[in-house]
Motif scaffolding. Structure first.
Motif, short mmCIF file in Angstrom:
data_model
loop_
_atom_site.label_atom_id
_atom_site.label_comp_id
_atom_site.label_asym_id
_atom_site.label_seq_id
_atom_site.Cartn_x
_atom_site.Cartn_y
_atom_site.Cartn_z
N ALA A 17 8.59 93.97 52.19
CA ALA A 17 7.53 94.25 51.21
C ALA A 17 8.06 94.11 49.78
N HIS A 18 9.29 94.53 49.56
CA HIS A 18 9.90 94.42 48.24
C HIS A 18 10.04 92.94 47.85
N LEU A 19 10.45 92.11 48.80
CA LEU A 19 10.57 90.68 48.54
C LEU A 19 9.20 90.08 48.22
N GLU A 20 8.20 90.46 48.99
CA GLU A 20 6.84 89.98 48.75
C GLU A 20 6.37 90.32 47.34
N ALA A 21 6.63 91.56 46.92
CA ALA A 21 6.23 92.01 45.58
C ALA A 21 6.99 91.22 44.51
N ASP A 22 8.26 90.97 44.75
CA ASP A 22 9.07 90.17 43.82
C ASP A 22 8.47 88.78 43.65
N TYR A 23 8.06 88.18 44.78
CA TYR A 23 7.52 86.83 44.74
C TYR A 23 6.19 86.76 44.00
N LYS A 119 16.66 85.28 46.32
CA LYS A 119 16.02 86.58 46.60
C LYS A 119 15.76 86.75 48.10
N GLY A 120 15.40 85.65 48.76
CA GLY A 120 15.18 85.69 50.21
C GLY A 120 16.47 86.03 50.94
N GLU A 121 17.58 85.43 50.49
CA GLU A 121 18.87 85.71 51.13
C GLU A 121 19.28 87.17 50.89
#
Length: 183
Positions: A17-23, A119-121
């Motif tokens: 969810a954090h990655l999704e928000a970053d994107y 960021k994905g990594e």
């Protein structure tokens, strides 16, 4: 799902969810109101989210329009946008503020895709760290009243969970990369 693994599933969900928000905050040539999510406006001495002091609309694909609920806030909003890392100079006509997003160059798109992959990594590393914590937890369980077979089964479930989130993160990275590279 085993309740002993639930906490690790929840932590992995949060990493995703954090990655999704970053994107959502990464702009790819189109105006996206989420780029303004982190901006705080000085509203009578209180740092207030921009969304709470005005209406944000997308009248054109490359333009955001902010209509403050109080005209006196225009200068404060402009100041907050200028101080942020959005990188766009706002313009106002006395009642609304407009942010016009420039066309993103091919070079900038490639840099954004690199950032997206990085960021994905980082998210995948976070998920693997959660798996490591889970395995440590399971080893401690093994010293208690739990059979080796049960521990092995739980470790397999934890690995499957890790693989699932790894694939989900890869899909998210791929989707965002395609979105950025689409002109």
């Amino acid at each position: 799902m085993d309740e002993r693994l639930q906490q690790f599933d929840t932590k992995m969900q949060k990493a995703y969810a954090h990655l999704e928000a970053d994107y959502q905050g990464i702009r790819a040539g189109r105006a996206n109101p989420h780029v303004l999510d982190k901006i705080r406006v000085d509203y009578y001495g209180t740092p207030t989210p921009l969304q709470q002091v005005g209406n944000i609309t997308v009248p054109e694909p490359r333009m955001l329009q902010i209509s403050p609920w109080e005209k006196s806030l225009i200068k404060a909003i402009e100041k907050a946008i200028m101080a942020s890392d959005v990188g766009i100079t706002p313009s106002d006509d006395g009642s609304v503020i407009r942010l016009v997003f420039p066309e993103v160059t091919e070079e900038r798109r490639k840099a954004l895709v690199k950032d997206v992959k990085k960021k994905g990594e980082e998210a995948k590393v976070a998920v693997r760290n959660i798996r490591r914590d889970g395995n440590d937890f399971l080893k401690k369980l093994g010293k208690e009243d739990v059979s080796e077979d049960e521990i092995k089964e739980l470790e397999d479930k934890l690995q499957k969970l890790t693989d699932k989130y790894g694939k989900d993160i890869d899909k998210l990275v791929e989707t965002k990369s395609k979105e950025i590279m689409t002109v």
